[in-house]
Design a protein around this motif. Structure first.
Motif, short mmCIF file in Angstrom:
data_model
loop_
_atom_site.label_atom_id
_atom_site.label_comp_id
_atom_site.label_asym_id
_atom_site.label_seq_id
_atom_site.Cartn_x
_atom_site.Cartn_y
_atom_site.Cartn_z
N PHE A 16 -11.67 -4.90 18.80
CA PHE A 16 -10.83 -4.00 18.01
C PHE A 16 -9.42 -3.94 18.57
CE2 PHE A 16 -9.16 0.29 17.09
CZ PHE A 16 -9.19 0.25 15.70
N ARG A 17 -9.30 -3.88 19.87
CA ARG A 17 -7.97 -3.83 20.51
C ARG A 17 -7.17 -5.09 20.17
NH1 ARG A 17 -8.27 -2.46 26.66
NH2 ARG A 17 -8.76 -0.45 25.69
N GLN A 18 -7.83 -6.24 20.23
CA GLN A 18 -7.16 -7.50 19.90
C GLN A 18 -6.80 -7.55 18.42
OE1 GLN A 18 -9.51 -10.94 20.90
NE2 GLN A 18 -8.09 -12.38 19.96
N PHE A 19 -7.71 -7.09 17.57
CA PHE A 19 -7.50 -7.08 16.13
C PHE A 19 -6.28 -6.23 15.76
CE2 PHE A 19 -8.67 -4.98 12.00
CZ PHE A 19 -8.60 -6.10 11.18
N VAL A 20 -6.18 -5.04 16.34
CA VAL A 20 -5.05 -4.15 16.08
C VAL A 20 -3.75 -4.81 16.49
CG1 VAL A 20 -3.95 -2.00 16.83
CG2 VAL A 20 -6.37 -2.00 16.18
N ARG A 21 -3.76 -5.48 17.63
CA ARG A 21 -2.55 -6.13 18.12
C ARG A 21 -2.17 -7.33 17.25
NH1 ARG A 21 -4.30 -7.23 22.73
NH2 ARG A 21 -4.84 -9.41 22.42
N GLU A 22 -3.12 -8.20 16.97
CA GLU A 22 -2.81 -9.44 16.24
C GLU A 22 -2.44 -9.18 14.78
OE1 GLU A 22 -6.17 -12.00 16.77
OE2 GLU A 22 -5.61 -12.53 18.83
N GLU A 23 -3.03 -8.16 14.17
CA GLU A 23 -2.74 -7.86 12.77
C GLU A 23 -1.60 -6.85 12.61
OE1 GLU A 23 -4.12 -9.38 10.31
OE2 GLU A 23 -5.86 -10.36 11.21
#
Length: 436
Positions: free
Chosen positions: A112-119
């Motif tokens: 989720f942390r990566q998803f929030v950052r990348e998107e």
């Protein structure tokens, strides 16, 4: 005349009042569809996003407004918690299987942390830390065991003695606790709005105020009714969690709906709120009928959720108990009025674990047991990959059978006796190493 804390209260969730949904183009459900996603909350939106990016044609339907359910009614906690103990799981799945199950919590938050950052998702994601305080001194033993388990999984955890509680919260209620410094928070409404933005960009249609009924797997296709209109689909995704009803009889028998009531104070000076929460942490107590609270992302309100008996047709009946829980923690808020009170239904399961997979042509990512913000993103992607036949859809939860109980068909009579039992347990000495 006594002060009426609820004189100007609104039953609109604060998160919905503060969110700005993108313009949603008018759409309808066709007689033939590729994938129909039931539910426009986190599960449905995340699954739809990855299905659409994988080439499937997707329509999302919801009986209410977009994100009407618990996705805009939760507290915004982002954790890696799984509500089971290692020894208990090891008896069923072995040590390795148990660690894979518990590890999905950490994996979901990392994803989720990566998803929030990348998107570039603007949802006020903040690594604020979570503090779980012992409401009785004998609960510290259970919190210590909980912290040690989190460390074994790979999550940071530290015990906090009573003299350090003030670092996290200005309250004399707690006898110490455990601090999870890597756990985080979001603005739930903004997260829904951002997910809507992403799915619309992929061509997903969204049809609110469209209730699904009579979902039936016919073997080579799925049939359902959408507002009474017959629809034939290749697949249906159930993203309904605590709002699961009898649309799918198979799913109804597997989801238990539990309620909490959430309130938000009127705006306060930010200095007063930060004095209550020096680290802007999420805070919980160690009760089975848990209370959870936080400063809002704007920093000018206190938000508290609490598990109390709820009558959806008479929400005001639970105001006194919910408010007494707030004053139990913060007696200094006696003169602060309440602006928003709302309730939300959480999907629980008989395994006390989330579930993801396919039952024939019905896909599901569901049953988060109160920890769905990160897990719904992680399992939504996993479900989409399973449906697309792509690698990377495997999770540690795949080994867990999605069972029901004899004679259970979505009944609700049990809620009050269960909560009454939990109230009793919360007042009794600790049963051992558990928190409640």
């Amino acid at each position: 005349m006594s002060f009426d804390h609820f004189a100007k209260v609104s039953d609109t969730p604060l998160w919905r009042a503060e969110m700005a949904l993108p313009a949603i183009p008018a759409a309808h459900v066709e007689p033939r569809e590729d994938v129909v996603v039931v539910g426009s909350g986190y599960s449905g939106l995340n699954t739809a996003l990855h299905l659409a990016r994988g080439g499937r044609k997707v329509v999302i339907i919801d009986a209410g407004d977009v994100g009407h359910g618990c996705s805009t009614r939760n507290g915004g906690q982002v954790s890696s918690q799984i509500h089971r103990e290692l020894d208990e799981l090891a008896k069923e799945y072995g040590e390795d299987g148990a660690m894979r199950i518990l590890g999905t919590g950490l994996e979901s938050h990392q994803y989720f942390r990566q998803f929030v950052r990348e998107e570039a998702i603007a949802c006020d994601y903040a690594v604020c830390g979570h503090f779980i305080g012992a409401h009785r001194k004998d609960r510290l033993r259970g919190l210590k065991a909980f912290g040690e388990l989190q460390q074994k999984i790979g999550t940071q955890a530290e015990m906090v003695p009573q003299e350090r509680v003030g670092e996290f919260i200005d309250s004399s209620h707690y006898h110490g606790g455990v601090h999870l410094p890597d756990w985080a928070s979001v603005h739930p409404g903004k997260l829904v709005a951002e997910l809507v933005r992403l799915v619309l960009a992929e061509g997903v249609r969204i049809v609110p105020a469209c209730r699904a009924t009579e979902i039936e797997d016919q073997g080579d296709h799925i049939t359902l009714n959408a507002n009474g209109k017959a629809v034939r689909a290749e697949h249906v995704v159930m993203g309904t969690d605590g709002y699961t009803d009898g649309a799918s009889k198979w799913m109804e028998r597997r989801i238990v709906s539990l309620a909490s009531v959430v309130m938000a104070t009127r705006p306060m000076p930010k200095s007063e709120v930060s004095a209550l929460y020096p680290r802007a942490s999420m805070v919980y107590d160690s009760r089975m009928n848990v209370s959870y609270h936080r400063p809002t992302p704007s920093g000018d309100r206190v938000m508290m959720g609490t598990v109390v008996p709820v009558d959806p047709d008479n929400l005001a009946a639970c105001y006194p108990r919910a408010h007494s829980n707030l004053l139990r923690i913060f007696p200094q808020l006696e003169d602060i009025s309440i602006d928003h009170v709302w309730s939300g239904w959480v999907g629980a399961t008989f395994s006390h674990l989330p579930h993801v997979g396919l039952h024939g042509r019905i896909g599901y990512a569901i049953g988060y047991n109160g920890t769905g913000v990160a897990m719904s993103a992680y399992l939504g992607r996993a479900l989409a990959r399973k449906m697309l036949g792509q690698p990377g859809g495997e999770t540690g939860l795949d080994q867990v059978p999605f069972n029901s109980k004899p004679f259970f068909h979505g009944q609700t009579w049990y809620r009050r006796p269960v909560l009454a039992w939990h109230d009793l347990v919360d007042r009794l000495p600790s049963r051992g190493t558990t928190i409640g």
